[in-house]
Scaffold this motif. Sequence first.
Motif, PDB file in Angstrom:
ATOM      1  N   GLU A  34       0.833  -1.206   0.000  1.00 30.18           N
ATOM      2  CA  GLU A  34       0.000   0.000   0.000  1.00 30.18           C
ATOM      3  C   GLU A  34       0.869   1.257   0.000  1.00 30.18           C
ATOM      4  N   ALA A  35       1.924   1.245   0.787  1.00 29.62           N
ATOM      5  CA  ALA A  35       2.822   2.405   0.866  1.00 29.62           C
ATOM      6  C   ALA A  35       3.514   2.674  -0.464  1.00 29.62           C
ATOM      7  N   LEU A  36       3.725   1.634  -1.263  1.00 25.32           N
ATOM      8  CA  LEU A  36       4.401   1.793  -2.546  1.00 25.32           C
ATOM      9  C   LEU A  36       3.473   2.279  -3.652  1.00 25.32           C
ATOM     10  N   SER A  37       2.182   2.230  -3.424  1.00 23.21           N
ATOM     11  CA  SER A  37       1.240   2.627  -4.474  1.00 23.21           C
ATOM     12  C   SER A  37       1.046   4.139  -4.483  1.00 23.21           C
ATOM     13  N   GLY A  38       0.798   4.678  -5.636  1.00 22.99           N
ATOM     14  CA  GLY A  38       0.469   6.096  -5.743  1.00 22.99           C
ATOM     15  C   GLY A  38       1.621   7.004  -6.111  1.00 22.99           C
ATOM     16  N   PHE A  39       2.840   6.658  -5.747  1.00 25.34           N
ATOM     17  CA  PHE A  39       4.002   7.491  -6.072  1.00 25.34           C
ATOM     18  C   PHE A  39       5.086   6.587  -6.642  1.00 25.34           C
ATOM     19  N   PRO A  40       5.767   7.036  -7.699  1.00 22.59           N
ATOM     20  CA  PRO A  40       6.853   6.220  -8.254  1.00 22.59           C
ATOM     21  C   PRO A  40       8.131   6.353  -7.419  1.00 22.59           C
ATOM     22  N   TYR A  41       8.826   5.255  -7.241  1.00 17.59           N
ATOM     23  CA  TYR A  41      10.110   5.247  -6.535  1.00 17.59           C
ATOM     24  C   TYR A  41      11.165   4.676  -7.455  1.00 17.59           C
ATOM     25  N   ASP A  42      12.370   5.190  -7.344  1.00 14.41           N
ATOM     26  CA  ASP A  42      13.466   4.697  -8.161  1.00 14.41           C
ATOM     27  C   ASP A  42      14.001   3.365  -7.648  1.00 14.41           C
ATOM     28  N   TYR A  43      13.894   3.141  -6.350  1.00 18.02           N
ATOM     29  CA  TYR A  43      14.342   1.871  -5.785  1.00 18.02           C
ATOM     30  C   TYR A  43      13.723   1.673  -4.406  1.00 18.02           C
ATOM     31  N   VAL A  44      13.711   0.395  -3.991  1.00 20.85           N
ATOM     32  CA  VAL A  44      13.152   0.007  -2.698  1.00 20.85           C
ATOM     33  C   VAL A  44      14.192  -0.844  -1.987  1.00 20.85           C
ATOM     34  N   VAL A  45      14.436  -0.509  -0.731  1.00 21.49           N
ATOM     35  CA  VAL A  45      15.352  -1.276   0.112  1.00 21.49           C
ATOM     36  C   VAL A  45      14.508  -2.027   1.133  1.00 21.49           C
ATOM     37  N   GLY A  46      14.740  -3.320   1.261  1.00 16.69           N
ATOM     38  CA  GLY A  46      14.108  -4.109   2.320  1.00 16.69           C
ATOM     39  C   GLY A  46      15.052  -4.156   3.503  1.00 16.69           C
ATOM     40  N   ALA A  47      14.525  -3.927   4.696  1.00 13.76           N
ATOM     41  CA  ALA A  47      15.382  -3.865   5.882  1.00 13.76           C
ATOM     42  C   ALA A  47      14.896  -4.822   6.959  1.00 13.76           C
ATOM     43  N   LEU A  48      15.844  -5.369   7.689  1.00 15.17           N
ATOM     44  CA  LEU A  48      15.539  -6.199   8.850  1.00 15.17           C
ATOM     45  C   LEU A  48      16.063  -5.471  10.079  1.00 15.17           C
ATOM     46  N   HIS A  49      15.152  -4.852  10.813  1.00 16.90           N
ATOM     47  CA  HIS A  49      15.511  -4.148  12.037  1.00 16.90           C
ATOM     48  C   HIS A  49      15.079  -4.923  13.274  1.00 16.90           C
ATOM     49  N   TRP A  50      14.107  -5.795  13.092  1.00 15.03           N
ATOM     50  CA  TRP A  50      13.510  -6.517  14.219  1.00 15.03           C
ATOM     51  C   TRP A  50      13.503  -8.017  13.953  1.00 15.03           C
ATOM     52  N   VAL A  51      13.805  -8.795  14.986  1.00 13.44           N
ATOM     53  CA  VAL A  51      13.578 -10.238  14.983  1.00 13.44           C
ATOM     54  C   VAL A  51      12.568 -10.472  16.092  1.00 13.44           C
ATOM     55  N   GLY A  52      11.342 -10.763  15.687  1.00 17.31           N
ATOM     56  CA  GLY A  52      10.256 -10.794  16.664  1.00 17.31           C
ATOM     57  C   GLY A  52      10.083  -9.396  17.226  1.00 17.31           C
ATOM     58  N   ASP A  53      10.224  -9.270  18.526  1.00 18.75           N
ATOM     59  CA  ASP A  53      10.137  -7.967  19.172  1.00 18.75           C
ATOM     60  C   ASP A  53      11.497  -7.492  19.686  1.00 18.75           C
ATOM     61  N   ILE A  54      12.568  -8.035  19.136  1.00 17.27           N
ATOM     62  CA  ILE A  54      13.915  -7.631  19.532  1.00 17.27           C
ATOM     63  C   ILE A  54      14.516  -6.762  18.427  1.00 17.27           C
ATOM     64  N   LEU A  55      14.892  -5.551  18.774  1.00 20.00           N
ATOM     65  CA  LEU A  55      15.533  -4.640  17.842  1.00 20.00           C
ATOM     66  C   LEU A  55      16.972  -5.083  17.646  1.00 20.00           C
ATOM     67  N   VAL A  56      17.352  -5.379  16.412  1.00 13.85           N
ATOM     68  CA  VAL A  56      18.696  -5.885  16.137  1.00 13.85           C
ATOM     69  C   VAL A  56      19.643  -4.801  15.644  1.00 13.85           C
ATOM     70  N   LEU A  57      19.151  -3.577  15.472  1.00 15.15           N
ATOM     71  CA  LEU A  57      19.999  -2.484  15.006  1.00 15.15           C
ATOM     72  C   LEU A  57      21.018  -2.050  16.045  1.00 15.15           C
ATOM     73  N   ASP A  58      20.612  -2.001  17.268  1.00 19.70           N
ATOM     74  CA  ASP A  58      21.451  -1.443  18.323  1.00 19.70           C
ATOM     75  C   ASP A  58      21.487  -2.430  19.490  1.00 19.70           C
ATOM     76  N   PRO A  59      22.628  -3.092  19.714  1.00 17.85           N
ATOM     77  CA  PRO A  59      22.709  -4.083  20.797  1.00 17.85           C
ATOM     78  C   PRO A  59      22.322  -3.500  22.156  1.00 17.85           C
ATOM     79  N   TRP A  60      22.596  -2.239  22.372  1.00 21.52           N
ATOM     80  CA  TRP A  60      22.239  -1.614  23.649  1.00 21.52           C
ATOM     81  C   TRP A  60      20.731  -1.637  23.835  1.00 21.52           C
ATOM     82  N   ASP A  61      19.997  -1.225  22.796  1.00 14.00           N
ATOM     83  CA  ASP A  61      18.533  -1.243  22.855  1.00 14.00           C
ATOM     84  C   ASP A  61      17.995  -2.664  22.981  1.00 14.00           C
TER      85      ASP A  61
END
Length: 124
Positions: A93-120
């Motif tokens: 839904e977020a991708l519809s309506g406006f053209p984008y040159d590229y899309v990046v898929g990101a993994l920030h969460w595993v379940g409810d654990i934020l994997v970006l910042d070990p401190w968090d």
Amino acid sequence: MAQLIDLHVHTTNSPDAALGEVELARRASAKGLSALGFVAHVDFHPKDFCALAFRAGRYDEAVGEARTSAPGLRILKGVEIGEPHRFMPPSLEALSGFPYDYVVGALHWVGDILVLDPWDAAGG
């Protein structure tokens, strides 16, 4: 001769950035970059700091202004979708309506654990 290009630049259209598209385009042009790729966070995980903050129209307008402000700089408009495998319907839904040159898929969460910042992730 190699070209200097940055394709992962967040702007104030993501809650984790302090500079807008026009200012970043001007700085990139002044530093001699040949291209700049903006990526706005599109996140749906309920614990994510950026969840539901994306505004496609506002982002599209800001990228257009940046392109006008730095005509010699190639500017690409992208989005970084967090956990698209978990949030496929709202991601599409977020991708519809406006053209984008590229899309990046990101993994920030595993379940409810934020994997970006070990401190968090450790609860600190």
